[in-house]
Design a protein around this motif. Structure first.
Motif, PDB file in Angstrom:
ATOM      1  N   VAL A 108     107.651 -38.363  91.294  1.00 50.21           N
ATOM      2  CA  VAL A 108     108.861 -38.832  90.623  1.00 50.21           C
ATOM      3  C   VAL A 108     108.872 -40.355  90.633  1.00 50.21           C
ATOM      4  N   VAL A 109     109.161 -40.936  89.483  1.00 48.29           N
ATOM      5  CA  VAL A 109     109.473 -42.361  89.403  1.00 48.29           C
ATOM      6  C   VAL A 109     110.991 -42.454  89.364  1.00 48.29           C
ATOM      7  N   TYR A 110     111.548 -43.358  90.140  1.00 49.67           N
ATOM      8  CA  TYR A 110     113.001 -43.382  90.294  1.00 49.67           C
ATOM      9  C   TYR A 110     113.547 -44.805  90.262  1.00 49.67           C
TER      10      TYR A 110
ATOM     11  N   VAL B 113     106.072 -36.686  86.747  1.00 49.52           N
ATOM     12  CA  VAL B 113     104.723 -36.589  86.184  1.00 49.52           C
ATOM     13  C   VAL B 113     103.844 -35.756  87.114  1.00 49.52           C
ATOM     14  N   PRO B 114     102.695 -35.252  86.622  1.00 51.81           N
ATOM     15  CA  PRO B 114     101.901 -34.316  87.427  1.00 51.81           C
ATOM     16  C   PRO B 114     100.982 -34.951  88.462  1.00 51.81           C
ATOM     17  N   ASN B 115     100.850 -36.290  88.473  1.00 50.06           N
ATOM     18  CA  ASN B 115      99.976 -36.892  89.477  1.00 50.06           C
ATOM     19  C   ASN B 115     100.449 -38.300  89.835  1.00 50.06           C
TER      20      ASN B 115
ATOM     21  N   THR C 261     103.496 -46.097  85.611  1.00 50.05           N
ATOM     22  CA  THR C 261     104.891 -46.196  85.173  1.00 50.05           C
ATOM     23  C   THR C 261     105.630 -47.241  85.998  1.00 50.05           C
ATOM     24  N   GLU C 262     105.415 -47.195  87.309  1.00 47.73           N
ATOM     25  CA  GLU C 262     106.057 -48.177  88.180  1.00 47.73           C
ATOM     26  C   GLU C 262     105.628 -49.590  87.803  1.00 47.73           C
TER      27      GLU C 262
ATOM     28  N   PRO D  81     105.964 -38.642  77.024  1.00 51.42           N
ATOM     29  CA  PRO D  81     106.273 -37.207  76.848  1.00 51.42           C
ATOM     30  C   PRO D  81     106.923 -36.564  78.065  1.00 51.42           C
ATOM     31  N   TYR D  82     106.802 -37.191  79.239  1.00 46.51           N
ATOM     32  CA  TYR D  82     107.382 -36.612  80.449  1.00 46.51           C
ATOM     33  C   TYR D  82     108.820 -37.072  80.675  1.00 46.51           C
TER      34      TYR D  82
END
Length: 264
Positions: free
Chosen positions: A106-108, A143-145, A152-153, A196-197
Protein backbone atom coordinates in the motif's frame (compact mmCIF):
# COMPACT_ATOMS: atom_id res chain seq x y z
CA UNK A 1 8.33 -4.18 39.53
CA UNK A 2 11.38 -4.95 37.38
CA UNK A 3 11.27 -5.97 33.71
CA UNK A 4 14.47 -6.96 31.90
CA UNK A 5 15.17 -7.89 28.31
CA UNK A 6 16.25 -6.86 24.84
CA UNK A 7 14.36 -3.97 23.31
CA UNK A 8 12.45 -4.40 20.08
CA UNK A 9 9.86 -1.99 18.77
CA UNK A 10 6.70 -1.81 20.83
CA UNK A 11 3.87 -4.07 19.72
CA UNK A 12 0.60 -2.22 19.19
CA UNK A 13 -3.10 -2.93 19.20
CA UNK A 14 -5.53 -0.61 17.45
CA UNK A 15 -8.06 0.94 19.79
CA UNK A 16 -9.18 4.22 21.36
CA UNK A 17 -6.56 4.81 22.55
CA UNK A 18 -3.97 2.58 20.88
CA UNK A 19 -2.50 -0.03 23.24
CA UNK A 20 1.27 -0.45 23.50
CA UNK A 21 3.28 -3.46 24.70
CA UNK A 22 6.96 -4.03 25.40
CA UNK A 23 7.63 -7.70 24.73
CA UNK A 24 10.69 -9.38 26.25
CA UNK A 25 11.96 -12.95 26.13
CA UNK A 26 10.02 -14.11 29.19
CA UNK A 27 7.62 -11.27 29.97
CA UNK A 28 5.64 -8.41 28.49
CA UNK A 29 4.47 -5.04 29.73
CA UNK A 30 1.34 -3.07 28.80
CA UNK A 31 2.97 0.37 28.63
CA UNK A 32 -0.38 2.23 28.79
CA UNK A 33 -0.67 1.16 32.42
CA UNK A 34 2.44 3.17 33.26
CA UNK A 35 0.95 6.54 32.31
CA UNK A 36 1.30 9.02 35.17
CA UNK A 37 3.87 6.81 36.95
CA UNK A 38 7.61 7.04 37.52
CA UNK A 39 9.55 4.79 35.15
CA UNK A 40 13.26 4.03 35.36
CA UNK A 41 15.18 2.77 32.31
CA UNK A 42 18.68 1.33 32.77
CA UNK A 43 21.02 0.21 29.99
CA UNK A 44 22.57 -3.24 30.57
CA UNK A 45 24.26 -4.20 27.29
CA UNK A 46 23.61 -5.31 23.70
CA UNK A 47 22.10 -8.33 21.95
CA UNK A 48 21.81 -8.43 18.17
CA UNK A 49 18.22 -9.12 17.07
CA UNK A 50 19.51 -11.32 14.24
CA UNK A 51 22.35 -13.48 15.61
CA UNK A 52 21.56 -12.96 19.34
CA UNK A 53 25.24 -12.36 20.09
CA UNK A 54 26.13 -9.77 22.69
CA UNK A 55 27.75 -7.50 20.12
CA UNK A 56 27.47 -3.72 19.90
CA UNK A 57 24.45 -2.67 17.90
CA UNK A 58 25.26 -0.97 14.62
CA UNK A 59 21.86 -0.11 13.11
CA UNK A 60 18.21 -1.22 13.32
CA UNK A 61 18.90 -3.64 16.17
CA UNK A 62 21.59 -5.51 14.21
CA UNK A 63 25.32 -5.83 14.84
CA UNK A 64 27.69 -4.66 12.09
CA UNK A 65 28.13 -8.10 10.49
CA UNK A 66 24.41 -8.88 10.42
CA UNK A 67 23.49 -5.43 9.11
CA UNK A 68 25.60 -6.04 6.02
CA UNK A 69 24.59 -9.67 5.48
CA UNK A 70 20.94 -10.15 6.52
CA UNK A 71 18.29 -9.82 3.79
CA UNK A 72 16.01 -8.21 6.38
CA UNK A 73 17.98 -4.95 6.14
CA UNK A 74 18.78 -4.72 2.43
CA UNK A 75 18.73 -1.30 0.78
CA UNK A 76 15.29 -2.05 -0.71
CA UNK A 77 13.78 -1.92 2.78
CA UNK A 78 14.34 1.83 3.04
CA UNK A 79 14.21 2.40 -0.74
CA UNK A 80 11.50 0.09 -2.10
CA UNK A 81 12.09 1.31 -5.65
CA UNK A 82 15.31 -0.78 -5.52
CA UNK A 83 13.32 -4.02 -5.19
CA UNK A 84 14.22 -6.64 -7.82
CA UNK A 85 12.47 -9.86 -6.76
CA UNK A 86 9.79 -9.27 -9.42
CA UNK A 87 12.61 -9.68 -11.96
CA UNK A 88 13.94 -12.82 -10.27
CA UNK A 89 17.08 -10.94 -9.26
CA UNK A 90 18.45 -11.38 -5.74
CA UNK A 91 19.87 -8.65 -3.54
CA UNK A 92 20.98 -10.91 -0.66
CA UNK A 93 18.50 -13.81 -0.50
CA UNK A 94 15.96 -14.24 -3.29
CA UNK A 95 13.68 -16.59 -1.30
CA UNK A 96 13.34 -14.06 1.50
CA UNK A 97 13.02 -11.12 -0.87
CA UNK A 98 10.36 -12.92 -2.91
CA UNK A 99 8.27 -13.56 0.21
CA UNK A 100 8.43 -9.92 1.31
CA UNK A 101 8.53 -8.01 -1.96
CA UNK A 102 5.99 -9.99 -3.99
CA UNK A 103 3.05 -9.35 -1.69
CA UNK A 104 0.41 -6.61 -1.85
CA UNK A 105 1.79 -3.22 -0.84
CA UNK A 106 0.00 0.00 0.00
CA UNK A 107 1.14 3.52 -0.80
CA UNK A 108 -0.40 5.91 1.69
CA UNK A 109 -0.65 9.48 2.90
CA UNK A 110 -0.18 9.99 6.63
CA UNK A 111 -0.59 13.11 8.72
CA UNK A 112 1.74 13.19 11.71
CA UNK A 113 3.04 16.75 11.27
CA UNK A 114 2.96 17.47 7.53
CA UNK A 115 1.39 15.23 4.90
CA UNK A 116 3.80 12.35 4.34
CA UNK A 117 3.84 9.72 1.60
CA UNK A 118 4.96 6.21 2.52
CA UNK A 119 4.96 2.52 1.58
CA UNK A 120 4.06 -0.54 3.62
CA UNK A 121 3.01 -4.12 3.11
CA UNK A 122 -0.76 -4.43 3.26
CA UNK A 123 -0.43 -6.75 6.27
CA UNK A 124 1.24 -3.86 8.17
CA UNK A 125 -1.83 -1.58 7.98
CA UNK A 126 -2.46 0.13 10.41
CA UNK A 127 0.70 -0.86 12.34
CA UNK A 128 2.96 1.20 10.10
CA UNK A 129 0.79 4.28 10.57
CA UNK A 130 0.78 3.86 14.34
CA UNK A 131 4.58 3.47 14.43
CA UNK A 132 4.92 6.82 12.66
CA UNK A 133 2.62 8.61 15.08
CA UNK A 134 0.12 9.55 12.38
CA UNK A 135 -3.10 11.11 13.63
CA UNK A 136 -4.82 10.10 10.40
CA UNK A 137 -3.82 8.07 7.35
CA UNK A 138 -5.38 7.00 4.08
CA UNK A 139 -4.46 4.34 1.52
CA UNK A 140 -3.79 5.84 -1.90
CA UNK A 141 -3.10 2.80 -4.07
CA UNK A 142 -2.65 -0.95 -3.56
CA UNK A 143 -0.17 -2.71 -5.87
CA UNK A 144 1.00 -6.35 -6.14
CA UNK A 145 4.68 -5.82 -5.31
CA UNK A 146 7.13 -3.56 -3.51
CA UNK A 147 8.78 -2.22 -6.65
CA UNK A 148 5.56 -0.64 -7.96
CA UNK A 149 4.92 0.85 -4.53
CA UNK A 150 8.46 2.21 -4.49
CA UNK A 151 8.28 4.00 -7.84
CA UNK A 152 4.92 5.45 -6.76
CA UNK A 153 6.46 6.83 -3.59
CA UNK A 154 9.33 8.35 -5.58
CA UNK A 155 6.86 10.09 -7.90
CA UNK A 156 4.80 11.45 -5.01
CA UNK A 157 7.88 12.75 -3.16
CA UNK A 158 7.78 15.71 -5.54
CA UNK A 159 4.49 16.73 -3.96
CA UNK A 160 4.62 15.43 -0.37
CA UNK A 161 7.38 14.95 2.21
CA UNK A 162 8.62 11.40 2.84
CA UNK A 163 9.89 11.79 6.40
CA UNK A 164 8.10 12.48 9.69
CA UNK A 165 9.13 15.56 11.65
CA UNK A 166 9.36 13.71 14.95
CA UNK A 167 9.57 16.86 17.06
CA UNK A 168 6.39 18.34 15.59
CA UNK A 169 4.67 14.96 15.82
CA UNK A 170 5.41 14.66 19.53
CA UNK A 171 4.48 18.28 20.23
CA UNK A 172 1.23 17.70 18.28
CA UNK A 173 1.99 20.45 15.79
CA UNK A 174 -0.11 18.98 13.00
CA UNK A 175 -1.54 20.57 9.86
CA UNK A 176 -5.34 20.91 9.88
CA UNK A 177 -6.52 19.22 6.70
CA UNK A 178 -8.46 16.26 5.33
CA UNK A 179 -6.39 13.47 3.78
CA UNK A 180 -9.30 12.23 1.70
CA UNK A 181 -9.30 15.60 -0.04
CA UNK A 182 -5.54 15.35 -0.58
CA UNK A 183 -6.00 11.92 -2.12
CA UNK A 184 -8.36 13.23 -4.79
CA UNK A 185 -5.59 15.29 -6.43
CA UNK A 186 -2.84 12.70 -6.81
CA UNK A 187 -3.94 10.51 -9.75
CA UNK A 188 -2.09 12.67 -12.29
CA UNK A 189 1.13 12.29 -10.28
CA UNK A 190 1.13 8.48 -10.39
CA UNK A 191 3.50 6.56 -12.71
CA UNK A 192 1.66 5.32 -15.81
CA UNK A 193 2.08 1.63 -14.90
CA UNK A 194 0.54 2.29 -11.46
CA UNK A 195 -2.51 4.31 -12.57
CA UNK A 196 -4.64 1.18 -13.27
CA UNK A 197 -4.33 0.27 -9.58
CA UNK A 198 -5.69 3.59 -8.36
CA UNK A 199 -9.07 3.22 -6.72
CA UNK A 200 -10.73 6.48 -5.71
CA UNK A 201 -13.23 4.47 -3.64
CA UNK A 202 -10.53 2.78 -1.54
CA UNK A 203 -11.62 4.10 1.84
CA UNK A 204 -8.95 2.69 4.13
CA UNK A 205 -8.92 5.94 6.12
CA UNK A 206 -8.22 5.87 9.85
CA UNK A 207 -8.22 8.41 12.64
CA UNK A 208 -5.68 7.37 15.28
CA UNK A 209 -5.85 8.20 18.97
CA UNK A 210 -2.76 7.93 21.18
CA UNK A 211 -2.46 7.54 24.97
CA UNK A 212 -1.06 10.99 25.74
CA UNK A 213 -1.90 12.90 28.93
CA UNK A 214 -0.02 16.01 27.83
CA UNK A 215 2.01 16.96 24.76
CA UNK A 216 5.41 18.50 25.57
CA UNK A 217 6.34 22.06 24.59
CA UNK A 218 9.96 21.04 23.87
CA UNK A 219 11.50 17.61 23.40
CA UNK A 220 14.94 16.13 24.02
CA UNK A 221 15.82 12.64 22.86
CA UNK A 222 17.13 10.13 25.40
CA UNK A 223 20.33 8.39 24.22
CA UNK A 224 21.15 5.31 26.29
CA UNK A 225 24.79 5.37 25.18
CA UNK A 226 25.21 8.81 26.73
CA UNK A 227 22.64 8.49 29.55
CA UNK A 228 22.57 4.83 30.60
CA UNK A 229 20.16 5.46 33.47
CA UNK A 230 17.05 7.64 33.30
CA UNK A 231 14.03 8.12 35.53
CA UNK A 232 10.94 10.20 34.87
CA UNK A 233 7.15 10.34 34.90
CA UNK A 234 5.57 8.91 31.76
CA UNK A 235 2.93 11.24 30.28
CA UNK A 236 2.42 9.80 26.83
CA UNK A 237 3.12 7.22 24.14
CA UNK A 238 3.03 8.15 20.46
CA UNK A 239 4.59 6.49 17.44
CA UNK A 240 7.40 4.46 18.98
CA UNK A 241 8.18 7.15 21.55
CA UNK A 242 7.78 7.25 25.32
CA UNK A 243 7.13 10.85 26.42
CA UNK A 244 8.19 12.02 29.89
CA UNK A 245 7.08 14.98 31.99
CA UNK A 246 10.39 16.86 31.66
CA UNK A 247 10.26 16.79 27.84
CA UNK A 248 12.58 13.80 27.51
CA UNK A 249 11.41 11.39 24.81
CA UNK A 250 12.67 7.86 24.22
CA UNK A 251 12.45 6.33 20.76
CA UNK A 252 12.21 2.61 21.52
CA UNK A 253 12.78 1.63 17.91
CA UNK A 254 16.08 3.54 17.75
CA UNK A 255 17.42 1.35 20.57
CA UNK A 256 16.34 -2.08 19.38
CA UNK A 257 18.94 -4.63 20.41
CA UNK A 258 19.78 -2.78 23.64
CA UNK A 259 19.37 -4.85 26.80
CA UNK A 260 17.57 -2.81 29.45
CA UNK A 261 16.02 -3.04 32.87
CA UNK A 262 12.75 -1.15 33.35
CA UNK A 263 11.69 -0.48 36.91
CA UNK A 264 8.11 0.65 37.54
Amino acid sequence: MLYEGTLSKMETEFGYPIQYYLVFESSFLNVNQLLGKEVEISFRGYQCLNCSKKKKIYRQGFCYDCFYSSPAVGDWIMRPELSTAHLGIADRDLDYETRVQLTPHVVYLALSSDVKVGVTRKTQVPTRWIDQGACQAVSVVEVPNRYLAGITEVALKDHFVDKTNWRKMLQNEVLDLDLLTEKTRIFEFLPEEVQPYFNAELDEHLILNYPVIEHPKKVTGLNLDKTPNFKGKLIGIKGQYLIFHDGTVFNVRSFEGYVVAINV
